[in-house]
Design an enzyme around this catalytic site. Structure first.
Site, PDB file in Angstrom:
ATOM      1  N   PHE A   1     -25.166  33.854  16.723  1.00  0.00           N
ATOM      2  CA  PHE A   1     -24.349  33.093  15.771  1.00  0.00           C
ATOM      3  C   PHE A   1     -24.364  33.795  14.417  1.00  0.00           C
ATOM      4  CE2 PHE A   1     -27.587  31.093  13.026  1.00  0.00           C
ATOM      5  CZ  PHE A   1     -28.728  31.354  13.759  1.00  0.00           C
ATOM      6  N   GLY A   2     -23.641  33.218  13.470  1.00  0.00           N
ATOM      7  CA  GLY A   2     -23.657  33.699  12.086  1.00  0.00           C
ATOM      8  C   GLY A   2     -23.360  35.187  11.983  1.00  0.00           C
TER       9      GLY A   2
ATOM     10  N   HIS B   1     -36.365  37.516  12.964  1.00  0.00           N
ATOM     11  CA  HIS B   1     -37.025  36.845  11.851  1.00  0.00           C
ATOM     12  C   HIS B   1     -37.477  35.441  12.250  1.00  0.00           C
ATOM     13  CE1 HIS B   1     -32.828  36.017  12.238  1.00  0.00           C
ATOM     14  NE2 HIS B   1     -32.776  35.129  11.258  1.00  0.00           N
ATOM     15  N   ARG B   2     -36.579  34.717  12.927  1.00  0.00           N
ATOM     16  CA  ARG B   2     -36.870  33.331  13.324  1.00  0.00           C
ATOM     17  C   ARG B   2     -38.032  33.298  14.311  1.00  0.00           C
ATOM     18  NH1 ARG B   2     -32.218  32.412  14.285  1.00  0.00           N
ATOM     19  NH2 ARG B   2     -31.972  31.595  12.188  1.00  0.00           N
TER      20      ARG B   2
ATOM     21  N   ASP C   1     -35.269  27.721   7.694  1.00  0.00           N
ATOM     22  CA  ASP C   1     -34.158  28.164   6.861  1.00  0.00           C
ATOM     23  C   ASP C   1     -34.165  29.690   6.834  1.00  0.00           C
ATOM     24  OD1 ASP C   1     -32.138  26.643   5.226  1.00  0.00           O
ATOM     25  OD2 ASP C   1     -32.616  28.327   3.909  1.00  0.00           O
TER      26      ASP C   1
ATOM     27  N   LYS D   1     -33.117  39.201  21.525  1.00  0.00           N
ATOM     28  CA  LYS D   1     -33.116  38.895  20.082  1.00  0.00           C
ATOM     29  C   LYS D   1     -34.463  38.272  19.698  1.00  0.00           C
ATOM     30  CE  LYS D   1     -30.934  36.203  16.410  1.00  0.00           C
ATOM     31  NZ  LYS D   1     -29.989  35.149  16.023  1.00  0.00           N
TER      32      LYS D   1
ATOM     33  N   THR E   1     -32.418  20.329  12.979  1.00  0.00           N
ATOM     34  CA  THR E   1     -31.293  21.249  12.843  1.00  0.00           C
ATOM     35  C   THR E   1     -30.066  20.670  13.534  1.00  0.00           C
ATOM     36  OG1 THR E   1     -30.502  23.517  13.200  1.00  0.00           O
ATOM     37  CG2 THR E   1     -31.851  22.602  14.940  1.00  0.00           C
ATOM     38  N   GLY E   2     -28.898  21.118  13.090  1.00  0.00           N
ATOM     39  CA  GLY E   2     -27.660  20.753  13.776  1.00  0.00           C
ATOM     40  C   GLY E   2     -27.110  21.988  14.489  1.00  0.00           C
ATOM     41  N   ASN E   3     -27.884  23.078  14.455  1.00  0.00           N
ATOM     42  CA  ASN E   3     -27.412  24.355  14.989  1.00  0.00           C
ATOM     43  C   ASN E   3     -28.039  24.587  16.367  1.00  0.00           C
ATOM     44  OD1 ASN E   3     -27.168  27.094  15.641  1.00  0.00           O
ATOM     45  ND2 ASN E   3     -27.270  27.756  13.506  1.00  0.00           N
TER      46      ASN E   3
HETATM   47  P1  IMP Z   1     -29.517  28.411   7.770  1.00  0.00           P
HETATM   48  O1  IMP Z   1     -29.353  27.813   6.413  1.00  0.00           O
HETATM   49  O2  IMP Z   1     -30.931  28.695   8.120  1.00  0.00           O
HETATM   50  O3  IMP Z   1     -28.809  27.661   8.842  1.00  0.00           O
HETATM   51  O4  IMP Z   1     -28.856  29.859   7.746  1.00  0.00           O
HETATM   52  C1  IMP Z   1     -27.943  30.249   6.770  1.00  0.00           C
HETATM   53  C2  IMP Z   1     -26.948  31.220   7.307  1.00  0.00           C
HETATM   54  O5  IMP Z   1     -27.590  32.469   7.542  1.00  0.00           O
HETATM   55  C3  IMP Z   1     -26.311  30.820   8.638  1.00  0.00           C
HETATM   56  O6  IMP Z   1     -25.137  30.087   8.410  1.00  0.00           O
HETATM   57  C4  IMP Z   1     -25.987  32.140   9.249  1.00  0.00           C
HETATM   58  O7  IMP Z   1     -24.731  32.578   8.831  1.00  0.00           O
HETATM   59  C5  IMP Z   1     -27.050  33.070   8.673  1.00  0.00           C
HETATM   60  N1  IMP Z   1     -28.137  33.245   9.645  1.00  0.00           N
HETATM   61  C6  IMP Z   1     -29.357  32.686   9.645  1.00  0.00           C
HETATM   62  N2  IMP Z   1     -30.073  33.091  10.697  1.00  0.00           N
HETATM   63  C7  IMP Z   1     -29.269  33.909  11.396  1.00  0.00           C
HETATM   64  C8  IMP Z   1     -29.437  34.621  12.602  1.00  0.00           C
HETATM   65  O8  IMP Z   1     -30.461  34.572  13.292  1.00  0.00           O
HETATM   66  N3  IMP Z   1     -28.394  35.357  12.969  1.00  0.00           N
HETATM   67  C9  IMP Z   1     -27.234  35.440  12.266  1.00  0.00           C
HETATM   68  N4  IMP Z   1     -27.019  34.790  11.152  1.00  0.00           N
HETATM   69  C10 IMP Z   1     -28.033  34.010  10.716  1.00  0.00           C
END
Ligand code: IMP
Length: 200
Positions: A148-149, A177-178, A71, A172, A13-15
């Site tokens: 984030f997000g 979910h994660r 993902d 959290k 991941t880059g996150n």
């Molecule tokens: P990714 O492709 O798994 O990095 O997630 C896609 C997008 O879903 C991210 O850019 C976030 O905007 C949103 N997202 C995924 N997981 C979360 C979370 O745990 N909290 C908030 N937004 C999330």
């Protein structure tokens, strides 16, 4: 494989927020987590599992390491599951403001975050997936500084007075979910470490 390496999970991941959440969940199981910030193929598909699997295979083959890719996406009931697998693109383009605009005057605000963790080891060959989900509601206004997000607009049903972004990371991780997908992975991985063989 040495005992030290048996305790390591490579997360592609880059996150850094994602990495920190994963690191503390995996620690519950005695695993260390290494952030592998590499260029892995990311396809566009209409389900998270296909996206995670392809990235995990690509990253595992390129690095010659056993890896996990996670993902995730936000699925809003009133929008028929949108943005779902397109969450990353939607976040970068219309963002939280755009989602709140789409949800203006919408009373039915139920939604869910879904996550898929895909594990792939070059010597195990076929990837294995673990799913996690948390249901909640879309808030009327963004609130909170953590995460984030879409965290500032997601109110998990387990704690509906606070958005994910108002919860400190360990909170959290109780519901997310994660964290759920990662706990499923970690339980399985503890039992199946013999699938993994690698040299550093
Ligand atoms: P990714 O492709 O798994 O990095 O997630 C896609 C997008 O879903 C991210 O850019 C976030 O905007 C949103 N997202 C995924 N997981 C979360 C979370 O745990 N909290 C908030 N937004 C999330």
């Amino acid at each position: 494989m040495s005992n030290v390496l048996r305790k390591v999970v490579f997360l592609v991941t880059g996150n850094v927020n994602k990495f920190n959440e994963a690191r503390s969940v995996l620690k519950e199981f005695g695993f260390s987590c290494v952030m592998l910030n590499m260029d892995a193929m990311e396809i566009q598909a209409d389900n998270l599992e296909s996206i995670a699997k392809i990235s995990a295979i690509d990253a595992g083959e390129k690095s010659a390491l056993p890896v996990i890719v996670e993902d995730a996406g936000l699925f809003i009931d009133a929008l028929n599951g949108f943005p779902g697998p397109y969450s990353s693109y939607v976040f970068r383009t219309i963002g939280i403001k755009g989602i709140l605009k789409l949800m203006e005057n919408v009373e039915e605000r139920n939604a869910a975050f879904h996550a898929v963790v895909a594990f792939y080891s070059p010597n195990a060959k076929s990837p294995r997936c673990f799913h996690g989900k948390v249901r909640g509601k879309i808030a009327r206004q963004p609130r909170g500084i953590h995460g984030f997000g879409f965290d500032p607009i997601f109110l998990p049903f387990t704690n509906t007075s606070k958005t994910f972004a108002e919860l400190p990371p360990p909170q959290k991780n109780k519901y997310s979910h994660r964290a759920k997908a990662l706990r499923k992975f970690a339980r399985w991985y503890r039992k199946h470490l013999e699938l993994v063989k690698f040299e550093l």
